[in-house]
Design a protein around this motif. Structure first.
Motif, PDB file in Angstrom:
ATOM      1  N   ARG A   1      32.392  49.408  32.689  1.00  0.00           N
ATOM      2  CA  ARG A   1      33.332  49.528  32.013  1.00  0.00           C
ATOM      3  C   ARG A   1      34.455  50.483  32.596  1.00  0.00           C
ATOM      4  O   ARG A   1      35.946  50.340  32.938  1.00  0.00           O
ATOM      5  CB  ARG A   1      33.397  49.789  30.557  1.00  0.00           C
ATOM      6  N   THR A   2      34.017  51.427  33.060  1.00  0.00           N
ATOM      7  CA  THR A   2      34.924  52.649  33.522  1.00  0.00           C
ATOM      8  C   THR A   2      35.453  52.292  34.834  1.00  0.00           C
ATOM      9  O   THR A   2      36.627  52.753  35.007  1.00  0.00           O
ATOM     10  CB  THR A   2      34.081  54.061  33.320  1.00  0.00           C
ATOM     11  N   LEU A   3      34.658  51.861  35.646  1.00  0.00           N
ATOM     12  CA  LEU A   3      34.988  51.745  37.092  1.00  0.00           C
ATOM     13  C   LEU A   3      35.664  50.446  37.414  1.00  0.00           C
ATOM     14  O   LEU A   3      36.249  50.173  38.393  1.00  0.00           O
ATOM     15  CB  LEU A   3      34.147  51.872  38.313  1.00  0.00           C
ATOM     16  N   GLY A   4      35.424  49.464  36.157  1.00  0.00           N
ATOM     17  CA  GLY A   4      35.868  48.245  36.490  1.00  0.00           C
ATOM     18  C   GLY A   4      34.494  47.125  37.151  1.00  0.00           C
ATOM     19  O   GLY A   4      33.919  47.568  37.937  1.00  0.00           O
ATOM     20  N   ASP A   5      34.480  45.891  36.727  1.00  0.00           N
ATOM     21  CA  ASP A   5      33.340  45.046  36.868  1.00  0.00           C
ATOM     22  C   ASP A   5      33.497  44.847  38.302  1.00  0.00           C
ATOM     23  O   ASP A   5      34.565  44.704  39.052  1.00  0.00           O
ATOM     24  CB  ASP A   5      33.349  43.961  35.837  1.00  0.00           C
ATOM     25  N   ARG A   6      32.434  44.575  38.931  1.00  0.00           N
ATOM     26  CA  ARG A   6      32.114  43.969  40.297  1.00  0.00           C
ATOM     27  C   ARG A   6      31.064  42.802  40.397  1.00  0.00           C
ATOM     28  O   ARG A   6      30.008  42.638  39.430  1.00  0.00           O
ATOM     29  CB  ARG A   6      31.847  45.114  41.302  1.00  0.00           C
ATOM     30  N   PRO A   7      31.437  41.804  41.127  1.00  0.00           N
ATOM     31  CA  PRO A   7      30.596  40.434  41.123  1.00  0.00           C
ATOM     32  C   PRO A   7      28.908  40.867  41.630  1.00  0.00           C
ATOM     33  O   PRO A   7      28.878  41.595  42.525  1.00  0.00           O
ATOM     34  CB  PRO A   7      31.387  39.717  42.146  1.00  0.00           C
ATOM     35  N   ASN A   8      28.125  40.049  41.048  1.00  0.00           N
ATOM     36  CA  ASN A   8      26.796  40.188  41.226  1.00  0.00           C
ATOM     37  C   ASN A   8      26.057  38.801  41.052  1.00  0.00           C
ATOM     38  O   ASN A   8      26.802  37.801  40.635  1.00  0.00           O
ATOM     39  CB  ASN A   8      26.039  41.098  40.594  1.00  0.00           C
TER      40      ASN A   8
END
Length: 794
Positions: A145-152
């Motif tokens: 949430r803090t850094l922003g989602d990234r795909p996996n």
């Protein structure tokens, strides 16, 4: 001096956590160190076996709970030592530590060790060490949430925590998020100075071996110190007044360490000591080292960019397998278990293990055994199938973790190259990540700057490769088959396995095909009644997307439709074995254009339908036997156009190849004899002049050399005019002899709870084979492809 703190631990859920009533009522639960919450709960009888049926889904609360571990120990004082440190070799993962109620610090990385100065916090008599483990998933979700989602690749935030990624579930592994003290804990008492970090760089040039010892020194007092390094009768010393020291040992004419199949694996004892100005030893460090030179050839040629592993100036064709953690719970992986797995690898003629990036940096036992067996290793840094944030706190954690592990493993001759990640550069290029990322970081800085800089600084003796797959430059697609390393997954995901022949890679770092585990392993872990390929437990132990449908697609391409689970089980295992054998033999026949294959995968971490050769109970699947044939030092392989002989030994292979086209009754329709000599580490091809069949449904092409056979079938099994299988058997103790009365294809012995010595044997009428089985049995199970699919085990 070290005082172990591995005994006397208890743990309990922290106040306010919702847990089952039996766990809440249990109070202080005994805890094993090393260990984890799941294994401790299991040992206490408080949870069901996580690997059975669908129990995994019942245990998700474990990973959402805060757990407090407590140890009480006696302290009688430092005994003249200046310093006392608490050394935690591995904490899983998000932990706060207190000594006698006073905070010591926090941890957030499973893959590194921690040291805390505790001299002033210890008190005479009983002391209490408390470690509180917070839910790893909560921590990861916070940073997501803090850094922003990234795909996996999976619906879990494993890329937002420095923890074994496959704990969060994989397409072969369960979702069992662990916590606990997973490595030893002790008190380190020392005075004056200690060896903080020892880094030996071992090289060999011509007839001279060189050991450069770099030591970082922690001090309690000032003054001159002497560092001494000894290898056999050779020794050298250096004096330092600072906190580093460096010295070099030259060893004349050392015996070189070789990969298995190319020579011996001699190792030398390296001992490093630190002494004060009176000559009193303050600290010692010891490792076994091996002298070898390694490089990876990537000089462009007319066909693209090769990837050729060269050890001691000898190009090596890599016959590899991918390695995952051998258990979901790492503390259960003993040296004996690792020894069994690595012997299973060598038994399949494997010469390299790739330690995959979603697991762990493998243990000292693993690497020591690999050194001893001559198994080359490539170690991924721990990034897999996801975009990883490069912001804090992760940038600092990644750098600290990588530096510690590079130094820890630098002394092992089996470690051949470091790899930056698994499939992340490929994912960024092909899996739609760019649109989801916008301008957010995704790991490129790690793979192209942080990690290569750490390897160059701390371990310049071996190569670094940014990713698997990787084509050598950002200007090319990362999975370009003509350049560097590639992964081949279109076959399993979309096509029949015969399409492996469509690929011309320079080096294959991953490819694989699924099958269920051994029948006994299924019965031990799944209680479905009736047990079918789509019963609830079976489906739960299949984690791959559309895995059962892909298995069925593979069956439909080759076999008549089955109606019994026993037949489905046997034929899916046959298909897996054939797929891997075909792929490996095809890629080996491309040498020197292709110089390596790393099959996905050797082992499993639990009982599951997967791509493994060894199932989760340690049993060999038919694929293991096919791999043993395909990875043989001397390989004879066959297609409808030619036979290829591959010689991976250091001596010429002079042999006679007899190629025949025969009916299923064994009648020879045509024959060709070729006398060949295959130079060391090379191949020879023989073109057929007899290959065209009169009837493709009743004839086969086969070749024989030095007792080894290779086969080519003109039609799929479902279209072959196989006779109904008939044979005679004779059991004599642990010897089962089978004599064919008809043609038998892929004869395999499936006795419960035994381990036969061979499988997938094809016989003409009148031919016999004897199986040696692991224990006497009066109910052997024999299967072959031309069974009538009755589902009745004979």
């Amino acid at each position: 001096m070290r005082k172990t703190l591995n005994a006397g631990w208890t743990f309990a859920p922290a106040a306010g956590n919702e847990v089952p009533e039996n766990v809440a009522a249990a109070g202080a639960i005994p805890a094993a160190v090393p260990g984890c919450v799941h294994t401790d709960l299991l040992a206490a009888g408080l949870i069901p076996e996580p690997f059975h049926d669908r129990n995994e889904t019942l245990l998700q609360w474990v990973g959402r709970t805060t757990w407090t571990y407590t140890a009480r120990f006696d302290w009688r004082g430092p005994g003249g030592h200046d310093r006392v440190d608490l050394v935690c070799e591995g904490l899983d993962t998000i932990a706060d530590l207190e000594l006698n109620g006073v905070p010591l610090g926090s941890t957030a990385n499973m893959h590194r060790s921690y040291r805390f100065d505790v001299r002033d916090g210890l008190q005479p008599g009983t002391n209490e060490l408390r470690i509180t483990f917070h839910p790893a998933r909560d921590y990861a979700e916070h940073w997501q949430r803090t850094l922003g989602d990234r795909p996996n690749a999976y619906p879990e935030p494993f890329n937002f925590i420095r923890k074994m990624a496959c704990n969060f579930g994989w397409d072969w592994g369960p979702n069992l998020v662990t916590a606990g003290v997973w490595q030893p804990v002790d008190l380190h008492l020392w005075h004056t100075a200690r060896l903080d970090r020892v880094r030996p760089l071992v090289t060999v040039d011509g007839d001279t071996g060189r050991v450069e010892v770099h030591a970082d020194i922690a001090r309690a007092t000032d003054g001159p110190l002497t560092l001494t390094a000894t290898v056999g009768k050779h020794t050298t010393s250096a004096t330092t007044a600072g906190d580093t020291a460096h010295l070099t040992l030259e060893i004349p004419e050392p015996r070189r360490w070789w990969p298995r199949g190319y020579g011996d694996q001699p190792r030398y004892d390296l001992e490093v000591t630190l002494a004060d100005n009176t000559g009193t030893t303050l600290d010692t460090w010891h490792r076994k080292i091996g002298f070898r030179d390694v490089r990876i050839g990537t000089t462009p040629d007319a066909d693209g960019t090769p990837f050729t592993v060269t050890v001691n100036d000898q190009p090596i064709f890599v016959r590899g397998v991918n390695w995952i953690p051998d258990d979901v719970f790492p503390s259960r992986i003993t040296r004996e278990r690792l020894d069994q797995r690595l012997q299973q690898a060598t038994g399949a003629n494997v010469n390299l293990l790739r330690v995959w990036g979603g697991g762990r940096y493998e243990s000292e036992d693993f690497y020591d055994l690999a050194d001893a067996y001559g198994l080359m290793v490539t170690q991924d840094f721990l990034f897999a199938c996801a975009a990883y944030p490069e912001e804090e706190p992760f940038a600092t954690e990644v750098a600290a973790e990588a530096a510690e592990q590079v130094v820890r493993l630098a002394s092992h001759p089996s470690l051949i190259w470091w790899c930056g990640n698994n499939e992340n550069i490929w994912g960024h290029a092909d899996w739609g990540w760019r649109d989801k990322l916008d301008d957010k970081t995704w790991g490129a800085g790690y793979y192209h700057r942080t990690l290569p800089a750490i390897v160059e600084d701390l371990d310049p003796t071996r190569p670094y490769w940014p990713g698997s797959p990787w084509s050598g430059t950002d200007d090319r697609h990362p999975n370009d088959p003509a350049h560097g390393t590639m992964h081949i997954w279109d076959v399993w995901n979309q096509k029949d396995y015969t399409h492996y022949r469509d690929h011309r890679p320079r080096f294959v770092a991953e490819f694989g095909y699924q099958a269920p585990p051994s029948w006994a392993t299924i019965k031990e872990s799944i209680t479905d009644d009736p047990l079918t390929e789509d019963s609830p437990g079976m489906l739960h132990h299949q984690k791959a997307a559309d895995g059962q449908q892909k298995l069925q697609r593979g069956l439909d391409a080759h076999f008549k439709r089955t109606h019994h689970t026993a037949d489905w089980h046997y034929l899916t295992q046959v298909n897996q074995a054939r797929a891997i054998q075909l792929g490996v033999e095809h890629f080996r026949a491309l040498r020197p254009y292709c110089m390596g294959t790393i099959v996905w995968q050797l082992n499993d971490c639990w009982p599951v339908t997967s791509w493994s050769a060894i199932d989760g109970a340690g049993r060999r699947k038919p694929m293991w036997y096919a791999l043993r044939r395909a990875y043989a030092d001397r390989l004879l392989t066959l297609n409808h156009e030619k036979a290829v002989l591959v010689n991976d030994t250091g001596t010429p292979w002079q042999t006679t190849v007899v190629t025949r086209r025969s009916t299923l009754d064994g009648e020879t329709k045509a024959q060709q004899t070729s006398h060949v000599k295959v130079a060391p580490h090379s191949k020879t091809e023989i073109t057929h002049a007899i290959a065209t069949p009169d009837d493709p449904h009743t004839e086969v092409l086969w070749a024989e050399a030095d007792g080894e056979r290779a086969w080519w079938f003109y039609a799929e099994d479902k279209d072959m005019a196989y006779p109904k299988a008939e044979y005679d058997t004779k059991l004599d103790g642990t010897k089962l002899t089978v004599t064919a009365r008809t043609f038998l294809r892929d004869l395999t012995l499936y006795p419960d709870r035994t381990d036969p010595d061979d499988a997938l044997l094809t016989l003409f009428p009148g031919e016999s084979v004897t199986f040696t089985i692991g224990a006497p049995t009066d109910k052997p199970v024999l299967r072959c492809v031309n069974d009538d699919y009755s589902g009745t085990f004979r």
